[in-house]
Design a protein around this motif. Structure first.
Motif, PDB file in Angstrom:
ATOM      1  N   UNK A   3       0.518  -1.372  -0.229  1.00  0.00           N
ATOM      2  CA  UNK A   3       0.325  -0.217   0.222  1.00  0.00           C
ATOM      3  C   UNK A   3       1.145   1.435  -0.261  1.00  0.00           C
ATOM      4  N   UNK A   4       0.278   2.486  -0.823  1.00  0.00           N
ATOM      5  CA  UNK A   4       0.576   3.104  -0.322  1.00  0.00           C
ATOM      6  C   UNK A   4       0.697   4.134   0.783  1.00  0.00           C
ATOM      7  N   UNK A   5       1.736   4.831   0.549  1.00  0.00           N
ATOM      8  CA  UNK A   5       1.223   6.275   2.279  1.00  0.00           C
ATOM      9  C   UNK A   5      -0.096   6.344   2.666  1.00  0.00           C
ATOM     10  N   UNK A   6      -0.796   7.711   2.026  1.00  0.00           N
ATOM     11  CA  UNK A   6      -2.520   7.661   1.476  1.00  0.00           C
ATOM     12  C   UNK A   6      -2.869   6.497   1.634  1.00  0.00           C
ATOM     13  N   UNK A   7      -3.044   5.579   1.694  1.00  0.00           N
ATOM     14  CA  UNK A   7      -4.031   4.373   1.564  1.00  0.00           C
ATOM     15  C   UNK A   7      -4.173   3.684   2.740  1.00  0.00           C
ATOM     16  N   UNK A   8      -3.017   4.036   4.122  1.00  0.00           N
ATOM     17  CA  UNK A   8      -2.833   3.694   5.177  1.00  0.00           C
ATOM     18  C   UNK A   8      -3.301   4.966   5.914  1.00  0.00           C
ATOM     19  N   UNK A   9      -3.751   4.042   7.543  1.00  0.00           N
ATOM     20  CA  UNK A   9      -4.060   5.636   8.077  1.00  0.00           C
ATOM     21  C   UNK A   9      -3.171   5.040   9.631  1.00  0.00           C
ATOM     22  N   UNK A  10      -2.713   5.911  10.507  1.00  0.00           N
ATOM     23  CA  UNK A  10      -1.752   5.580  11.283  1.00  0.00           C
ATOM     24  C   UNK A  10      -2.725   5.906  12.283  1.00  0.00           C
ATOM     25  N   UNK A  11      -2.932   4.874  13.549  1.00  0.00           N
ATOM     26  CA  UNK A  11      -3.516   5.586  14.490  1.00  0.00           C
ATOM     27  C   UNK A  11      -2.638   5.805  15.911  1.00  0.00           C
ATOM     28  N   UNK A  12      -3.072   6.771  16.877  1.00  0.00           N
ATOM     29  CA  UNK A  12      -1.768   6.329  17.815  1.00  0.00           C
ATOM     30  C   UNK A  12      -2.268   7.734  18.922  1.00  0.00           C
ATOM     31  N   UNK A  13      -1.383   7.718  20.157  1.00  0.00           N
ATOM     32  CA  UNK A  13      -2.194   9.164  20.409  1.00  0.00           C
ATOM     33  C   UNK A  13      -0.626  10.244  20.950  1.00  0.00           C
ATOM     34  N   UNK A  14       0.754   9.967  19.850  1.00  0.00           N
ATOM     35  CA  UNK A  14       1.503  10.551  20.533  1.00  0.00           C
ATOM     36  C   UNK A  14       1.987  11.447  19.414  1.00  0.00           C
ATOM     37  N   UNK A  15       1.499  12.887  19.641  1.00  0.00           N
ATOM     38  CA  UNK A  15       1.991  14.333  18.668  1.00  0.00           C
ATOM     39  C   UNK A  15       3.009  13.967  17.655  1.00  0.00           C
ATOM     40  N   UNK A  16       4.642  13.466  17.992  1.00  0.00           N
ATOM     41  CA  UNK A  16       5.557  13.335  17.577  1.00  0.00           C
ATOM     42  C   UNK A  16       5.206  12.234  16.243  1.00  0.00           C
ATOM     43  N   UNK A  17       4.803  11.279  17.104  1.00  0.00           N
ATOM     44  CA  UNK A  17       4.216  10.131  16.251  1.00  0.00           C
ATOM     45  C   UNK A  17       3.679  10.248  15.118  1.00  0.00           C
ATOM     46  N   UNK A  18       2.064  10.792  15.533  1.00  0.00           N
ATOM     47  CA  UNK A  18       0.993  11.231  14.218  1.00  0.00           C
ATOM     48  C   UNK A  18       1.855  12.433  13.330  1.00  0.00           C
ATOM     49  N   UNK A  19       2.528  13.000  14.370  1.00  0.00           N
ATOM     50  CA  UNK A  19       3.264  14.490  13.099  1.00  0.00           C
ATOM     51  C   UNK A  19       3.948  13.663  12.516  1.00  0.00           C
ATOM     52  N   UNK A  20       5.094  12.259  12.670  1.00  0.00           N
ATOM     53  CA  UNK A  20       6.145  11.941  11.606  1.00  0.00           C
ATOM     54  C   UNK A  20       5.004  11.316  10.481  1.00  0.00           C
ATOM     55  N   UNK A  21       4.125  10.291  11.046  1.00  0.00           N
ATOM     56  CA  UNK A  21       2.983  10.142   9.866  1.00  0.00           C
ATOM     57  C   UNK A  21       2.168  10.586   8.763  1.00  0.00           C
ATOM     58  N   UNK A  22       2.289  11.936   9.310  1.00  0.00           N
ATOM     59  CA  UNK A  22       1.406  12.928   8.510  1.00  0.00           C
ATOM     60  C   UNK A  22       2.385  13.403   7.421  1.00  0.00           C
ATOM     61  N   UNK A  23       3.802  13.471   8.015  1.00  0.00           N
ATOM     62  CA  UNK A  23       5.259  13.663   6.802  1.00  0.00           C
ATOM     63  C   UNK A  23       5.405  12.420   6.285  1.00  0.00           C
TER      64      UNK A  23
END
Length: 97
Positions: A3-23
């Motif tokens: 899968x490509x990144x835009x086809x994946x959702x990252x679920x988490x509670x840490x702001x840094x991890x979520x920001x990395x996933x968004x990048x």
């Protein structure tokens, strides 16, 4: 899964991890995160995650409902009766069949 990144959702509670996933281009879902954490979606119950996910089974059911609704719509083609029916009158009143 290939899968490509835009086809994946990252679920988490840490702001840094979520920001990395968004990048990386992933969709981000914050689960029970601290106030101020940035994500595309915020959920507080794991059950809410189910409503966000479109699985092949859900997609197939949605497509079946659409096809069923389309098949129930009246046709745009005018169907002419093979024999012209005459209106029925009873006691000088037009009856509708």
């Amino acid at each position: 899964m290939n899968l490509r990144a835009h086809q994946v959702a990252y679920v988490g509670n840490d702001g840094d991890d979520l920001a990395a996933a968004a990048r990386l281009g992933m969709q981000t879902i914050a689960f029970n995160s601290a106030p101020g954490v940035e994500a595309q979606v915020h959920i507080t119950r794991f059950a809410e995650l189910v409503d966000l996910v479109e699985t092949p089974v859900r997609r197939a059911r949605r497509d079946e409902r659409k096809a069923s609704a389309i098949s129930r719509q009246p046709s745009a083609i005018s169907h002419q009766p093979s024999a012209v029916s005459q209106p029925e009158y009873r006691n000088n009143t037009l009856w509708q069949a």
